[in-house]
Motif scaffolding. Structure first.
Motif, PDB file in Angstrom:
ATOM      1  N   ASP A  51      -8.650   1.298   0.765  1.00 51.61           N
ATOM      2  CA  ASP A  51      -8.349   2.731   0.717  1.00 51.61           C
ATOM      3  C   ASP A  51      -8.677   3.224  -0.695  1.00 51.61           C
ATOM      4  OD1 ASP A  51      -7.194   5.272   0.480  1.00 51.61           O
ATOM      5  OD2 ASP A  51      -5.539   4.784   1.832  1.00 51.61           O
ATOM      6  N   LYS A  52      -9.732   4.003  -0.809  1.00 53.20           N
ATOM      7  CA  LYS A  52     -10.184   4.457  -2.135  1.00 53.20           C
ATOM      8  C   LYS A  52      -9.116   5.254  -2.860  1.00 53.20           C
ATOM      9  CE  LYS A  52     -15.076   4.652  -0.785  1.00 53.20           C
ATOM     10  NZ  LYS A  52     -14.861   4.269   0.609  1.00 53.20           N
ATOM     11  N   ASN A 107       0.836  -1.214   0.000  1.00 53.55           N
ATOM     12  CA  ASN A 107       0.000   0.000   0.000  1.00 53.55           C
ATOM     13  C   ASN A 107       0.867   1.259   0.000  1.00 53.55           C
ATOM     14  OD1 ASN A 107      -0.169   1.530   2.826  1.00 53.55           O
ATOM     15  ND2 ASN A 107      -0.036  -0.647   3.293  1.00 53.55           N
ATOM     16  N   GLU A 108       2.015   1.199   0.673  1.00 53.28           N
ATOM     17  CA  GLU A 108       2.910   2.353   0.687  1.00 53.28           C
ATOM     18  C   GLU A 108       3.495   2.610  -0.697  1.00 53.28           C
ATOM     19  OE1 GLU A 108       4.520   2.061   5.313  1.00 53.28           O
ATOM     20  OE2 GLU A 108       5.759   1.311   3.667  1.00 53.28           O
ATOM     21  N   TYR A 109       3.875   1.531  -1.367  1.00 54.74           N
ATOM     22  CA  TYR A 109       4.439   1.684  -2.703  1.00 54.74           C
ATOM     23  C   TYR A 109       3.407   2.253  -3.678  1.00 54.74           C
ATOM     24  CZ  TYR A 109       6.161   0.652  -7.339  1.00 54.74           C
ATOM     25  OH  TYR A 109       6.531   0.789  -8.647  1.00 54.74           O
ATOM     26  N   LEU A 110       2.189   1.737  -3.643  1.00 53.98           N
ATOM     27  CA  LEU A 110       1.169   2.172  -4.596  1.00 53.98           C
ATOM     28  C   LEU A 110       0.706   3.606  -4.360  1.00 53.98           C
ATOM     29  CD1 LEU A 110      -0.972  -1.089  -4.947  1.00 53.98           C
ATOM     30  CD2 LEU A 110       0.653  -0.131  -6.599  1.00 53.98           C
ATOM     31  N   LYS A 111       1.020   4.161  -3.187  1.00 57.86           N
ATOM     32  CA  LYS A 111       0.709   5.564  -2.927  1.00 57.86           C
ATOM     33  C   LYS A 111       1.691   6.505  -3.631  1.00 57.86           C
ATOM     34  CE  LYS A 111      -1.328   4.891   1.680  1.00 57.86           C
ATOM     35  NZ  LYS A 111      -1.086   5.041   3.138  1.00 57.86           N
ATOM     36  N   LYS A 112       2.851   5.980  -4.017  1.00 55.12           N
ATOM     37  CA  LYS A 112       3.874   6.803  -4.653  1.00 55.12           C
ATOM     38  C   LYS A 112       3.387   7.272  -6.030  1.00 55.12           C
ATOM     39  CE  LYS A 112       8.046   5.015  -4.543  1.00 55.12           C
ATOM     40  NZ  LYS A 112       8.939   6.022  -3.935  1.00 55.12           N
ATOM     41  N   PHE A 171      -8.438   6.233  10.472  1.00 52.43           N
ATOM     42  CA  PHE A 171      -7.154   6.443  11.133  1.00 52.43           C
ATOM     43  C   PHE A 171      -7.233   7.474  12.254  1.00 52.43           C
ATOM     44  CE2 PHE A 171      -5.339   4.241   7.442  1.00 52.43           C
ATOM     45  CZ  PHE A 171      -4.470   3.391   8.109  1.00 52.43           C
ATOM     46  N   GLU A 172      -8.206   8.355  12.174  1.00 54.11           N
ATOM     47  CA  GLU A 172      -8.403   9.303  13.275  1.00 54.11           C
ATOM     48  C   GLU A 172      -8.735   8.546  14.555  1.00 54.11           C
ATOM     49  OE1 GLU A 172     -11.231  13.123  14.520  1.00 54.11           O
ATOM     50  OE2 GLU A 172     -11.425  12.236  12.521  1.00 54.11           O
ATOM     51  N   LYS A 179     -21.302  -1.327   2.688  1.00 56.73           N
ATOM     52  CA  LYS A 179     -21.816  -0.018   3.099  1.00 56.73           C
ATOM     53  C   LYS A 179     -20.807   0.692   3.993  1.00 56.73           C
ATOM     54  CE  LYS A 179     -25.671   2.232   5.486  1.00 56.73           C
ATOM     55  NZ  LYS A 179     -26.960   2.039   6.220  1.00 56.73           N
ATOM     56  N   TRP A 180     -20.219  -0.049   4.934  1.00 53.02           N
ATOM     57  CA  TRP A 180     -19.218   0.551   5.823  1.00 53.02           C
ATOM     58  C   TRP A 180     -18.000   1.001   5.029  1.00 53.02           C
ATOM     59  CZ3 TRP A 180     -14.176   0.162   7.281  1.00 53.02           C
ATOM     60  CH2 TRP A 180     -13.811   0.801   8.473  1.00 53.02           C
ATOM     61  N   LEU A 181     -17.525   0.147   4.132  1.00 50.03           N
ATOM     62  CA  LEU A 181     -16.354   0.488   3.331  1.00 50.03           C
ATOM     63  C   LEU A 181     -16.607   1.710   2.453  1.00 50.03           C
ATOM     64  CD1 LEU A 181     -15.263  -3.113   2.277  1.00 50.03           C
ATOM     65  CD2 LEU A 181     -14.024  -1.596   3.813  1.00 50.03           C
ATOM     66  N   ASP A 182     -17.845   1.861   2.000  1.00 53.20           N
ATOM     67  CA  ASP A 182     -18.189   3.001   1.145  1.00 53.20           C
ATOM     68  C   ASP A 182     -18.442   4.274   1.941  1.00 53.20           C
ATOM     69  OD1 ASP A 182     -17.995   1.481  -1.134  1.00 53.20           O
ATOM     70  OD2 ASP A 182     -20.144   1.055  -1.284  1.00 53.20           O
TER      71      ASP A 182
END
Length: 304
Positions: free
Chosen positions: A74-75, A50-55, A297-298, A286-289
């Protein structure tokens, strides 16, 4: 020769076996004029997937196999490649118990394996713990592992989705989150903590004398592995690679060696999962959306 780029971030405790299998797969696919290039992510490698794909300069692969669930949940990450994916669940038969569960929420994500997270506890809790909800209602101190990966986050998301934000905050206020899932099991084993939510492969070490395990009545918390395939590949090549990868032998090996659930039809089942009617807790669509990554994360970061 056709080149296929595969990103692999799967079951860390079986990584040596997985790598040997993929090395052999690479050789067999060369005979079919396919060059499979595998890049590994996770523990022991430079990046989490996930860290790599955020780059901003990240290369999007042809195929992903991952238990790094932020890749899909993570949308901000998933939207980078989701519009160009095959509906893999239409190409492969999935066990009906999975297809009717919340684990199946996007036809582009092929459920491959599920790690069940169950209770491990010592004699202090024998016969007293029966469900995740009961743990929270009784403010029972709990230890979980995987603070920086999908392990702990999956526990939090599943509880939040099923029982609400106040419940998950109550759970977190009574929980200790350790680096790795096996650490939570070891803490119960050595008596440092009384109750843990751990992968079933560890929990099954219970001796029913001073170390016990049980399957939560409201379901084992699910940590799934999903597969995606991009339309950057032609359909024939995609199917050749994935059908060779998701072989019956490979799927069954995870069940036999790690007590996982194989989601692919006509593969064997672990007795613990089968005896508990494949009951799992996983966030609803529904929750994921609805709940954003930032909102999650908050809450999560307040307790780690």
């Amino acid at each position: 020769m056709k080149n296929v780029r595969l990103y692999w971030s799967n079951i860390c405790i079986l990584h040596k076996y997985e790598k040997n299998y993929l090395d052999n797969l690479i050789m067999s696919l060369k005979e079919k004029d396919i060059n499979l290039e595998v890049t590994y992510f996770g523990i022991g490698y430079p990046y989490k997937l996930n860290e790599y794909l955020k780059k901003t300069d990240a290369l999007i692969p042809d195929i992903i196999v991952s238990t790094d669930l932020e890749v899909y949940e993570d949308k901000n990450i998933y939207s980078r490649f989701s519009s160009n994916l095959y509906p893999l669940s239409n190409y492969f038969n999935i066990k009906s118990e999975i297809k009717s569960s919340s684990i199946y929420f996007d036809e582009r994500l092929l459920p491959f394996l599920v790690i069940p997270l169950v209770f491990s506890y010592n004699q202090n809790y024998k016969g007293l713990i029966d469900s995740i909800k009961n743990v929270i209602d009784t403010d029972t101190k709990t230890v979980i592992g995987g603070i920086n990966n999908s392990g702990a986050k999956s526990v939090v998301k599943a509880i939040w989705s099923r029982y609400g934000k106040e419940y998950v905050e109550r759970f977190l206020s009574n929980s200790t989150i350790l680096d790795m899932p096996i650490q939570s099991f070891n803490d119960v084993k050595n008596g440092s903590d009384r109750l843990a939510i751990t992968p079933s492969i560890y929990a099954k070490r219970a001796n029913n004398e001073d170390l016990f395990m049980s399957y939560p009545d409201d379901g084992a918390i699910a940590l799934p592995s999903y597969i995606t395939a991009s339309k950057s590949l032609d359909e024939k090549t995609m199917l050749e690679v994935l059908k060779s990868l998701v072989s019956k032998e490979f799927c069954n090996s995870f069940v036999k060696s790690a007590s996982l659930l194989s989601c692919i039809y006509d593969t064997i089942d672990d007795s613990l999962i089968k005896d508990n009617q494949y009951k799992f807790l996983y966030p609803s669509k529904k929750w994921l959306d609805t709940v954003t990554t930032e909102e999650f994360f908050e809450v999560y970061n307040m307790y780690i």
